[in-house]
Design a protein around this motif. Sequence first.
Motif, PDB file in Angstrom:
ATOM      1  N   LYS A 112       8.844 -59.201  41.354  1.00  0.00           N
ATOM      2  CA  LYS A 112       8.625 -60.319  40.442  1.00  0.00           C
ATOM      3  C   LYS A 112       8.272 -61.562  41.236  1.00  0.00           C
ATOM      4  O   LYS A 112       8.885 -62.608  41.097  1.00  0.00           O
TER       5      LYS A 112
ATOM      6  N   LYS B 207      18.468 -62.631  45.202  1.00  0.00           N
ATOM      7  CA  LYS B 207      18.743 -63.059  43.824  1.00  0.00           C
ATOM      8  C   LYS B 207      20.239 -63.167  43.547  1.00  0.00           C
ATOM      9  O   LYS B 207      20.660 -63.961  42.703  1.00  0.00           O
TER      10      LYS B 207
ATOM     11  N   MET C 119      22.688 -66.176  40.671  1.00  0.00           N
ATOM     12  CA  MET C 119      23.275 -65.895  39.363  1.00  0.00           C
ATOM     13  C   MET C 119      23.900 -67.155  38.778  1.00  0.00           C
ATOM     14  O   MET C 119      24.757 -67.781  39.402  1.00  0.00           O
TER      15      MET C 119
ATOM     16  N   THR D  85      16.602 -67.512  35.150  1.00  0.00           N
ATOM     17  CA  THR D  85      15.767 -66.573  35.903  1.00  0.00           C
ATOM     18  C   THR D  85      14.317 -67.068  36.029  1.00  0.00           C
ATOM     19  O   THR D  85      13.631 -66.714  36.972  1.00  0.00           O
ATOM     20  N   GLU D  86      13.877 -67.893  35.057  1.00  0.00           N
ATOM     21  CA  GLU D  86      12.492 -68.375  35.093  1.00  0.00           C
ATOM     22  C   GLU D  86      12.190 -69.170  36.358  1.00  0.00           C
ATOM     23  O   GLU D  86      11.034 -69.269  36.769  1.00  0.00           O
TER      24      GLU D  86
ATOM     25  N   TYR E  92      13.601 -68.640  39.413  1.00  0.00           N
ATOM     26  CA  TYR E  92      13.902 -67.912  40.659  1.00  0.00           C
ATOM     27  C   TYR E  92      12.814 -68.056  41.721  1.00  0.00           C
ATOM     28  O   TYR E  92      13.109 -68.222  42.898  1.00  0.00           O
TER      29      TYR E  92
END
Lengths: 240, 81
Positions: A123, A169, A173, A177-178, A180
Motif C-alpha cells: 500500500k 505500521k 496504530m 490509516t489514510e 500512513y
Amino acid sequence: MTQTRVAAVADIHMGEDLRGRFRPKLHGIEDRADVLLVGGDLTRHGTIAEGRVVADELRDLPIPVVAVLGNHDYHSDCEQAITAILRDAGVVVLDDEATILSMNGTTLGVVGGKGFGGGFAGKCASEFGEPETKAFVRHTRHIAERWRHALSGLDSDHRVVLSHYSPVKDTLMGEPTEIYPFLGSYLLAEAADEEGADLIIHGHAHLGTEKGLTPGGIQVRNVAVPVIGMAYTVYRLNGA
Amino acid sequence: MDAPHYVAARVQRALAEDERTVELGIRVDVRGDKIFLRGRVSAPERRLLIEDVAREAAPGLSVHNEITLVEVREPGEEEPL
Ligand SMILES: [Fe+2]
Ligand SMILES: [Fe+2]
C-alpha cells in the motif's frame, strides 16, 4: 555481560514557551541509562531560536546524546543551522550516517537520520508518474540506501537505528490509516532487516503506539512524547 | 453551509499551518454543528491555542476540545529487549 541501557524520546517540540521545562526531567538520567537517543521533531517550527532552546535543554548531560531531526525541524529551512547549534552543544546529530559510542567496555553503534514516508508494502507509493511523486519516493529510497550502507560498515556490539519516521505500521496504530504513507516507509525497515539491528527507535506518530516489530523481527519503539507520556523510556540491550 | 468533510479538512489544515499551532497530531471530526478535537499535547497553553485556531477556522461551530494533556511523567521501569 555486556549490556547497554538506551534512553529514548522523540517529539519534544521545544519552543521558547517550554524553555527549562524538559531539562529537569532528565535529572538523574545517568543512573538509569548509558545514552540518550532523541528521535526528531525537537522543535515546533524549525527556527534557529527554537534550535537554541533544544541545545540548552540537552547541553552537558552526563551521558552522550545522539539525535536526528524531524519534519518540524525542517519547516523553516534552517535544518543545517539547527544541526550546527546542537553539535556545538555536544549533541551527536546523525544525518543518514553512523556513530559509535563506547561505554562500560561495550560499543553501541547508532545509525540514523530523519527518514521519510511513502507507505508500507502493498500500500505504498512507487517511483512512477509525475516528477513530484518520483521525487517523494526517491527521497525515501535514497535515505534507506544510505542507512544500509552505514549499517553494513558498522562494527559494534550493539546497533540501534534512530529515525523520525516509522519503519513499520505496528507503531502507527491509533493514527488514521489514510495518512500512513506520510508517517513512514517500509523501506526503512527493509534496510535494517537486511543489515541487522537490535532496535529501531522512531517518533513522528503522536497518536500511534509504542511497540512494534519489523518483518525481520527487529524490535521497534515509537517514543514520541504523547505516546510514552514520559521524558524518555529506557530499553536494555543484553549481551552481544 | 460547507459539507462537514470540508470543514474538518479546513480546520486540520489551519492547525498544521497556523504559526501558533503547527500541530499535525490532532484529529478533527465534524458532526452537525459541533467540531471535535482529539489528541494529546504536553502543555495546557497548546491545548487552548489549538482550540482558538480551530474556532477561527470554523466560525459558527461549537468546538468540543477533547484533547488530553499528557503530563510528562518521570521515566518508569526499563524494558529488557
Ligand atoms: Fe512530532
Ligand atoms: Fe514529525
